[in-house]
Design an enzyme around this catalytic site. Structure first.
Site, PDB file in Angstrom:
ATOM      1  N   PRO A 107       9.200  -1.644   6.289  1.00 10.12           N
ATOM      2  CA  PRO A 107       8.952  -3.481   6.849  1.00 10.12           C
ATOM      3  C   PRO A 107       8.212  -3.931   5.414  1.00 10.12           C
ATOM      4  O   PRO A 107       7.150  -3.130   5.213  1.00 10.12           O
ATOM      5  CB  PRO A 107       7.937  -2.894   8.105  1.00 10.12           C
ATOM      6  CG  PRO A 107       8.723  -1.456   8.743  1.00 10.12           C
ATOM      7  CD  PRO A 107       9.006  -0.779   7.373  1.00 10.12           C
ATOM      8  N   CYS A 108       8.355  -4.690   4.915  1.00 12.45           N
ATOM      9  CA  CYS A 108       7.620  -5.580   4.112  1.00 12.45           C
ATOM     10  C   CYS A 108       6.306  -6.836   4.907  1.00 12.45           C
ATOM     11  O   CYS A 108       5.530  -6.991   4.175  1.00 12.45           O
ATOM     12  CB  CYS A 108       7.985  -6.395   3.058  1.00 12.45           C
ATOM     13  SG  CYS A 108       8.946  -7.642   3.810  1.00 12.45           S
ATOM     14  N   GLN A 109       6.611  -6.970   5.978  1.00 16.61           N
ATOM     15  CA  GLN A 109       5.667  -7.985   6.371  1.00 16.61           C
ATOM     16  C   GLN A 109       4.080  -8.256   6.296  1.00 16.61           C
ATOM     17  O   GLN A 109       3.059  -8.651   6.304  1.00 16.61           O
ATOM     18  CB  GLN A 109       6.209  -8.682   7.907  1.00 16.61           C
ATOM     19  CG  GLN A 109       7.734  -8.984   8.363  1.00 16.61           C
ATOM     20  CD  GLN A 109       8.409  -8.282   8.263  1.00 16.61           C
ATOM     21  OE1 GLN A 109       8.571  -6.846   7.919  1.00 16.61           O
ATOM     22  NE2 GLN A 109       9.868  -8.066   8.898  1.00 16.61           N
ATOM     23  N   PHE A 129       2.747  -6.780   3.709  1.00 17.09           N
ATOM     24  CA  PHE A 129       2.386  -6.778   2.822  1.00 17.09           C
ATOM     25  C   PHE A 129       2.412  -8.068   2.366  1.00 17.09           C
ATOM     26  O   PHE A 129       2.296  -8.231   1.166  1.00 17.09           O
ATOM     27  CB  PHE A 129       2.821  -5.303   1.877  1.00 17.09           C
ATOM     28  CG  PHE A 129       2.801  -4.109   2.630  1.00 17.09           C
ATOM     29  CD1 PHE A 129       1.047  -3.964   2.540  1.00 17.09           C
ATOM     30  CD2 PHE A 129       3.566  -3.815   2.845  1.00 17.09           C
ATOM     31  CE1 PHE A 129       1.252  -2.148   2.825  1.00 17.09           C
ATOM     32  CE2 PHE A 129       3.878  -2.065   3.587  1.00 17.09           C
ATOM     33  CZ  PHE A 129       1.890  -1.871   4.199  1.00 17.09           C
TER      34      PHE A 129
END
Length: 311
Positions: free
Chosen positions: A71-73, A75
């Site tokens: 999951p990128c949210q 960062f």
């Protein structure tokens, strides 16, 4: 060579590795709608549909690579930026747990480019240290999809961690080049789409768009600052919020009016093969899945270099 696919989503990373010559041993994701799409397109891959924290695979066969577009949210500059304070951010450590269980010789990680600078570099330092403590040697690069044959700006961080130092030293990320395609190599503006994709003439949305669409050869979308245009026939980054806010879906002008691009066209802008399709899921979920996945040709190019290095 085989991969175990964590945070598989709809399988964009898996497709890139398959196209490069790998096989997929098993996959894991917890999103029910993404799992429907994955199963429909990968009927022969064992899929663990569950929270990764509960995933305890015991596969008997040797597997070479863990892949994880985690999951990128936490960062992303467009997300919370709470990093490891976000419950999604700490899922990185679940990748480490499974790597400890199955002792993969190679790890492949994908995330937003901002992860290297997040929290003044401390976040990436932790990732680096967690891998180094397990005996991995690391290569990483920031790569933009439009340099690898896709008319979409999609800048991501790719990290390869090798247990074999010689392989790490030999590995080189593939070099990109100027994109020869434009958005209308992926989007059909000569055939009429379903009426649900078109904006009603005279509506407020239509009037905003028609006044902003100075160049019909570009792609457009609403942003926090008004209507945003792509440039030079290249799309801006497709985002998962397409599934939450209808007006964040990109718009084009075709021969029949102004319309949203379709989920299948979103997949084309991610470099998915034409035979990849959505099954019976809500259209909002399809758009979200398109924004959450990866640019397949970038993955394929990296995976081919990995294969050439390690074989």
């Amino acid at each position: 060579m085989k991969i175990d696919s964590l945070f598989s989503g709809i399988g964009g990373i898996d497709i890139g590795f398959l196209q490069a010559g790998f096989t997929v041993a098993w996959a894991n994701d917890c999103d029910p709608q993404a799992c429907k799409t994955y199963r429909f397109n990968f009927p022969n891959v064992k899929l663990y549909e569950m929270d990764i924290c509960r995933c305890n695979p015991t596969e008997p066969d040797h597997v070479d690579v863990i892949t994880a577009g985690f999951p990128c949210q936490p960062f992303s500059i467009c997300g919370s930026q709470n990093g490891f304070s976000d419950k999604r951010g700490v899922l990185f450590f679940e990748i480490m747990r499974i790597a400890d269980m199955l002792n993969h010789p190679i790890l492949f990680l994908e995330n937003v480019a901002n992860i290297t600078d997040h929290n003044d570099g401390k976040t990436f330092n932790i990732i680096h240290n967690e891998l180094s403590e397990r005996g991995y040697f690391i290569r990483y690069a920031i790569m933009d999809a439009c340099r690898y044959g896709i008319p979409q700006h999609r800048t991501r961080m790719y990290l390869i961690a090798f247990k074999n130092e010689r392989d790490c030293n030999a590995f080189l990320f593939p070099l990109g080049q100027d994109c020869e395609k434009n958005i209308f190599d992926c989007i059909d503006r000569t055939h009429k789409q379903d009426e649900k994709f078109y904006i009603e003439e005279g509506s407020a949305t239509y009037m905003q768009l028609i006044s902003a669409m100075k160049d019909p050869a570009q792609i457009y979308r609403f942003s926090d600052f008004g209507v945003q245009s792509g440039k030079n026939g290249i799309s801006f980054t497709l985002k998962a919020n397409m599934g939450t806010w209808r007006n964040r879906i990109p718009y084009i002008k075709d021969d029949y009016g102004i319309r949203m691009i379709t989920p299948q066209e979103c997949l084309a802008l991610q470099g998915f093969p034409e035979n990849f399709v959505f099954t019976s899921i809500p259209i909002a979920s399809a758009y979200k899945q398109c924004g959450n996945t990866v640019a397949v040709p970038v993955i394929k190019a990296i995976a081919k270099e990995m294969l050439n290095t390690c074989m």
